[in-house]
Design a protein around this motif. Structure first.
Motif, PDB file in Angstrom:
ATOM      1  N   LYS A 347       0.830  -1.194   0.000  1.00  0.00           N
ATOM      2  CA  LYS A 347       0.000   0.000   0.000  1.00  0.00           C
ATOM      3  C   LYS A 347       0.877   1.262   0.000  1.00  0.00           C
ATOM      4  O   LYS A 347       2.027   1.241   0.463  1.00  0.00           O
ATOM      5  N   PRO A 348       0.354   2.375  -0.498  1.00  0.00           N
ATOM      6  CA  PRO A 348       1.162   3.602  -0.600  1.00  0.00           C
ATOM      7  C   PRO A 348       1.401   4.266   0.754  1.00  0.00           C
ATOM      8  O   PRO A 348       0.450   4.512   1.504  1.00  0.00           O
ATOM      9  N   GLY A 349       2.701   4.481   1.074  1.00  0.00           N
ATOM     10  CA  GLY A 349       3.025   5.211   2.297  1.00  0.00           C
ATOM     11  C   GLY A 349       3.677   4.377   3.374  1.00  0.00           C
ATOM     12  O   GLY A 349       3.646   4.759   4.543  1.00  0.00           O
ATOM     13  N   VAL A 350       4.305   3.257   3.010  1.00  0.00           N
ATOM     14  CA  VAL A 350       5.038   2.436   3.979  1.00  0.00           C
ATOM     15  C   VAL A 350       6.318   1.956   3.312  1.00  0.00           C
ATOM     16  O   VAL A 350       6.352   1.740   2.093  1.00  0.00           O
ATOM     17  N   ILE A 351       7.377   1.841   4.084  1.00  0.00           N
ATOM     18  CA  ILE A 351       8.632   1.275   3.578  1.00  0.00           C
ATOM     19  C   ILE A 351       9.144   0.240   4.571  1.00  0.00           C
ATOM     20  O   ILE A 351       8.743   0.231   5.739  1.00  0.00           O
ATOM     21  N   ALA A 352      10.016  -0.625   4.095  1.00  0.00           N
ATOM     22  CA  ALA A 352      10.683  -1.616   4.948  1.00  0.00           C
ATOM     23  C   ALA A 352      12.151  -1.213   5.061  1.00  0.00           C
ATOM     24  O   ALA A 352      12.783  -0.860   4.060  1.00  0.00           O
ATOM     25  N   ILE A 353      12.688  -1.301   6.286  1.00  0.00           N
ATOM     26  CA  ILE A 353      14.092  -0.956   6.497  1.00  0.00           C
ATOM     27  C   ILE A 353      14.803  -2.086   7.233  1.00  0.00           C
ATOM     28  O   ILE A 353      14.180  -2.898   7.920  1.00  0.00           O
ATOM     29  N   ASN A 354      16.132  -2.110   7.071  1.00  0.00           N
ATOM     30  CA  ASN A 354      16.950  -3.110   7.755  1.00  0.00           C
ATOM     31  C   ASN A 354      17.532  -2.533   9.036  1.00  0.00           C
ATOM     32  O   ASN A 354      17.181  -1.416   9.468  1.00  0.00           O
ATOM     33  N   THR A 442      16.837   8.066   4.612  1.00  0.00           N
ATOM     34  CA  THR A 442      16.112   7.012   3.903  1.00  0.00           C
ATOM     35  C   THR A 442      14.705   7.479   3.547  1.00  0.00           C
ATOM     36  O   THR A 442      14.245   7.304   2.411  1.00  0.00           O
ATOM     37  N   ILE A 443      14.013   8.059   4.521  1.00  0.00           N
ATOM     38  CA  ILE A 443      12.646   8.526   4.274  1.00  0.00           C
ATOM     39  C   ILE A 443      12.648   9.687   3.291  1.00  0.00           C
ATOM     40  O   ILE A 443      11.784   9.776   2.400  1.00  0.00           O
ATOM     41  N   ALA A 444      13.624  10.576   3.412  1.00  0.00           N
ATOM     42  CA  ALA A 444      13.699  11.722   2.494  1.00  0.00           C
ATOM     43  C   ALA A 444      13.929  11.265   1.060  1.00  0.00           C
ATOM     44  O   ALA A 444      13.310  11.787   0.118  1.00  0.00           O
ATOM     45  N   ALA A 445      14.795  10.282   0.874  1.00  0.00           N
ATOM     46  CA  ALA A 445      15.060   9.764  -0.470  1.00  0.00           C
ATOM     47  C   ALA A 445      13.811   9.099  -1.042  1.00  0.00           C
ATOM     48  O   ALA A 445      13.486   9.270  -2.230  1.00  0.00           O
ATOM     49  N   TYR A 446      13.121   8.332  -0.213  1.00  0.00           N
ATOM     50  CA  TYR A 446      11.884   7.706  -0.662  1.00  0.00           C
ATOM     51  C   TYR A 446      10.837   8.767  -1.003  1.00  0.00           C
ATOM     52  O   TYR A 446      10.179   8.694  -2.058  1.00  0.00           O
ATOM     53  N   ASN A 447      10.683   9.763  -0.138  1.00  0.00           N
ATOM     54  CA  ASN A 447       9.666  10.798  -0.346  1.00  0.00           C
ATOM     55  C   ASN A 447       9.909  11.606  -1.608  1.00  0.00           C
ATOM     56  O   ASN A 447       8.964  12.047  -2.268  1.00  0.00           O
ATOM     57  N   ALA A 448      11.171  11.818  -1.939  1.00  0.00           N
ATOM     58  CA  ALA A 448      11.487  12.624  -3.124  1.00  0.00           C
ATOM     59  C   ALA A 448      10.855  12.010  -4.372  1.00  0.00           C
ATOM     60  O   ALA A 448      10.301  12.718  -5.219  1.00  0.00           O
ATOM     61  N   GLY A 449      10.944  10.703  -4.490  1.00  0.00           N
ATOM     62  CA  GLY A 449      10.296  10.038  -5.619  1.00  0.00           C
ATOM     63  C   GLY A 449       8.807   9.875  -5.411  1.00  0.00           C
ATOM     64  O   GLY A 449       8.014  10.008  -6.353  1.00  0.00           O
ATOM     65  N   ALA A 450       8.402   9.603  -4.169  1.00  0.00           N
ATOM     66  CA  ALA A 450       6.997   9.342  -3.870  1.00  0.00           C
ATOM     67  C   ALA A 450       6.117  10.549  -4.160  1.00  0.00           C
ATOM     68  O   ALA A 450       4.942  10.398  -4.519  1.00  0.00           O
ATOM     69  N   LYS A 451       6.663  11.749  -4.016  1.00  0.00           N
ATOM     70  CA  LYS A 451       5.876  12.949  -4.319  1.00  0.00           C
ATOM     71  C   LYS A 451       5.469  12.986  -5.778  1.00  0.00           C
ATOM     72  O   LYS A 451       4.494  13.651  -6.153  1.00  0.00           O
ATOM     73  N   GLU A 452       6.204  12.265  -6.618  1.00  0.00           N
ATOM     74  CA  GLU A 452       5.864  12.145  -8.034  1.00  0.00           C
ATOM     75  C   GLU A 452       5.310  10.755  -8.350  1.00  0.00           C
ATOM     76  O   GLU A 452       5.251  10.339  -9.501  1.00  0.00           O
ATOM     77  N   PHE A 458      13.667   1.149  -6.189  1.00  0.00           N
ATOM     78  CA  PHE A 458      13.241  -0.246  -6.313  1.00  0.00           C
ATOM     79  C   PHE A 458      12.132  -0.480  -7.337  1.00  0.00           C
ATOM     80  O   PHE A 458      11.768  -1.628  -7.584  1.00  0.00           O
ATOM     81  N   GLY A 459      11.573   0.567  -7.888  1.00  0.00           N
ATOM     82  CA  GLY A 459      10.549   0.383  -8.915  1.00  0.00           C
ATOM     83  C   GLY A 459       9.235  -0.155  -8.400  1.00  0.00           C
ATOM     84  O   GLY A 459       8.530  -0.875  -9.108  1.00  0.00           O
ATOM     85  N   ARG A 460       8.881   0.201  -7.201  1.00  0.00           N
ATOM     86  CA  ARG A 460       7.639  -0.298  -6.614  1.00  0.00           C
ATOM     87  C   ARG A 460       6.429   0.155  -7.429  1.00  0.00           C
ATOM     88  O   ARG A 460       6.327   1.312  -7.817  1.00  0.00           O
ATOM     89  N   GLY A 461       5.537  -0.782  -7.676  1.00  0.00           N
ATOM     90  CA  GLY A 461       4.358  -0.488  -8.478  1.00  0.00           C
ATOM     91  C   GLY A 461       4.580  -0.645  -9.965  1.00  0.00           C
ATOM     92  O   GLY A 461       3.749  -0.217 -10.770  1.00  0.00           O
ATOM     93  N   SER A 462       5.667  -1.332 -10.337  1.00  0.00           N
ATOM     94  CA  SER A 462       6.029  -1.423 -11.750  1.00  0.00           C
ATOM     95  C   SER A 462       5.400  -2.611 -12.470  1.00  0.00           C
ATOM     96  O   SER A 462       5.514  -2.711 -13.689  1.00  0.00           O
ATOM     97  N   THR A 463       4.753  -3.539 -11.750  1.00  0.00           N
ATOM     98  CA  THR A 463       4.112  -4.693 -12.393  1.00  0.00           C
ATOM     99  C   THR A 463       2.636  -4.758 -12.004  1.00  0.00           C
ATOM    100  O   THR A 463       2.214  -4.176 -11.005  1.00  0.00           O
ATOM    101  N   ILE A 464       1.872  -5.518 -12.791  1.00  0.00           N
ATOM    102  CA  ILE A 464       0.442  -5.623 -12.480  1.00  0.00           C
ATOM    103  C   ILE A 464       0.220  -6.344 -11.161  1.00  0.00           C
ATOM    104  O   ILE A 464      -0.776  -6.072 -10.465  1.00  0.00           O
TER     105      ILE A 464
END
Length: 576
Positions: A347-354, A442-452, A458-464
């Motif tokens: 779902k949109p708005g969650v990430i997994a971290i190590n 990590t969150i800032a890098a993710y958010n930068a792309g997520a805003k668009e 990782f290309g999340r959402g790239s397959t059906i």
């Protein structure tokens, strides 16, 4: 209560999906069948599962206007299960899976329907389909079981609403829109009122879905054929007559009792997910000891078969099928394991971290691939921490783990330690032992792309398949949204198994094999006792239940057709 007879045609050990299928088919063919179940319930892990069944080119697809072919399935499996091991069994599965489905629908209570929009897990591979290979159980009214309803394993409490109400995937969007849409409000009201009426007559809702409906339908099939089921019984040993399995020895109080099986014995005890010794032998150390399976799967079938000369098939890419899981304590003090299969990660708005505070995986991959990434990232270290990170908006809209959407009192989960809360990212990081600047970056890098609505890393959402698991109402990418609204939350996740892939070697008739490849007369296996035909690869949803039903059917038919060809019409029985 002991069995009514000393001799049966078939004895089945284990009342999960595979075992009940074998029993139902054998009974439908006119054989006298006894099912021995070590717990007080039928259903095994199936009753807790999503109940999805993967059978390519099944007859339901054509009825729904969906195209598929065995040739396409072969092409798909050639890339997703590339190892030559078990190729013959995969061919048998593809050839006989549709046959098994048609037989079961004609001769038992089993009813399945295609999920038209459930893609294979690797939809970009040749031969993949966008839906229909996955079948789900048609809803079942548990009240039809009468008093026997109490013997059906209940679903996990955290997978129900209001203390026992089951819903299907089509109900959930309406429940989420209740109060916002008249149509959804009316549908939600009908569901809740029906549940309230059911609770006047039963300890939980009787409208069953998912794996509970699948288990109930198979159970109803056994009851209709008057198949005996012996509950809370342990099988001590297999009884041999020369080199043939001729029955089982069961423990009854202080005495053992021999039950003869004229045609044969079927092992379907659920694999070895809860056997510490076998886990240590076959599982990677980084996997730890968390399982989303029923605790009764302790390797009983494997031990019984080994004593009769059976061979294990250990030629698997992975020893188990994996899922990320969060841990918690229920009100009764028992440990809960929540399998993060499809409800939250994509779902949109969650990430997994190590443990270092960095993303390590495309969160919308299949649960199996997700955990393989955890195991790779962990460098073999046991108990290495991983977390799902989200904000308040995500928690409210989608929930997290067993925390359901629109939960106002989430702080009880914080108080129990299941959920960690931070007023800002720095505080959250400090609470989970991660360097604040790393998590912030990590969150800032993710958010930068997520805003668009993109995920460059990782290309999340790239397959059906990934988009199928996301939120279709969130456009243009149903899997990506920024994490910005305080407070922020973390939930620890662990590698867990959904079932073992290592098991007994069998042939295309589901007969258990010795190391030299010869079958042990009178001994069959299906379900997780049988080595996975997918070799620990996970090409789609239902790739354990599809083969379980198919090879349970194959075993039942082969037993009915004579089993071991030279079975004597009578077998001596004695108490020991």
């Amino acid at each position: 209560m002991m069995p009514a007879h000393e001799t049966y045609d078939v004895v089945v050990i284990g009342a999960g999906a595979g075992g009940m299928t074998a029993a139902a088919v054998a009974a439908a063919e006119g054989l006298r069948v006894l099912v021995i179940e070590k717990t007080a319930f039928v259903g095994g892990t199936t009753a807790w599962s999503g109940g999805m069944v993967w059978i390519p080119a099944n007859p339901k697809m054509k009825e729904a206007g969906l195209s598929d072919s065995v040739a396409d399935a072969v092409q798909y499996l050639s890339s997703t299960v590339p190892e030559p091991a078990n190729a013959g069994l995969r061919a048998a599965f593809l050839a006989r899976g549709p046959e098994a489905l048609a037989y079961l629908e004609a001769n038992t209570e089993l009813r399945l329907q295609p999920v038209k929009t459930y893609p294979d897990y690797y939809p970009e591979r040749l031969g993949a389909t966008s839906g229909g290979r996955v079948l789900e159980p048609v809803a079942f009214d548990g009240a039809r079981l009468g008093k026997a309803f109490a013997r059906l394993r209940p679903p996990l409490p955290e997978s129900t609403l209001f203390g026992g109400m089951m819903v299907n995937g089509l109900d959930i969007p309406h429940l989420r829109r209740a109060g916002k849409s008249l149509r959804s409000t009316l549908r939600a009201a009908r569901l809740v009122s029906a549940y309230a009426w059911q609770r006047l007559r039963a300890p939980r809702g009787t409208t069953l879905h998912l794996g509970n409906a699948l288990a109930a339908r198979l159970y109803a099939s056994l009851l209709a054929r008057q198949v005996e089921i012996l509950f809370s019984a342990d099988v001590e040993d297999l009884s041999m007559q020369g080199d043939r399995v001729a029955g089982v020895v069961i423990r009854h109080g202080a005495r053992d009792r021999l039950i003869a099986a004229r045609r044969g014995v079927v092992l379907a005890t659920g694999g070895f997910s809860h056997d510490a010794r076998l886990r240590k032998r076959f599982f990677p150390a980084a996997a730890g000891f968390v399982s989303a399976t029923n605790p009764s799967g302790t390797g009983d079938g494997l031990r019984l078969a080994a004593a009769a000369g059976a061979a294990l098939n250990t030629d698997a890419t992975s020893p188990a099928y994996w899922v990320p899981a969060s841990l918690f304590r229920r009100a009764d003090g028992s440990r809960g394991v929540f399998a993060h299969t499809v409800t939250d990660r994509a779902k949109p708005g969650v990430i997994a971290i190590n443990a270092a505070g960095r993303r390590f995986v495309n969160e919308a991959l299949s649960y199996h691939e997700f955990v393989l990434a955890m195991l790779r990232d962990g460098n073999g270290e046991p108990d290495r921490p991983f977390y799902l990170i989200c904000d308040r908006q995500f928690l409210w809209s989608y929930g997290l783990g067993r925390i359901k959407p629109f939960t106002r009192n989430y702080r009880r989960y914080v108080a129990s330690g299941e959920l960690t809360e931070g007023s800002d990212v720095a505080q959250l990081a400090a609470k989970i032992g991660i360097k604040p600047s790393t998590l912030a970056a990590t969150i800032a890098a993710y958010n930068a792309g997520a805003k668009e609505c993109r995920d460059p890393e990782f290309g999340r959402g790239s397959t059906i398949y990934q988009r199928h698991l996301g939120d279709a109402a969130h456009k243009p990418n149903p899997c990506v949204a920024p994490i910005v609204r305080a407070p922020f939350f973390a939930m620890r996740i662990h590698p867990a198994d959904l079932g073992t892939a290592i098991g007994m070697r069998v042939d295309a008739q589901a007969r258990v094999l010795r190391a030299d490849g010869t079958p042990i007369a009178g001994l069959y296996a299906c379900g997780n006792d049988m080595a996975s035909i997918m070799n620990g690869n996970c090409p789609g949803s239902g790739i354990t239940l599809g083969p379980a039903l198919t090879f349970g059917y194959i075993a039942g038919r082969h037993l009915a057709e004579g089993g071991a060809a030279s079975v004597a019409s009578s077998v001596a029985t004695t108490s020991v």
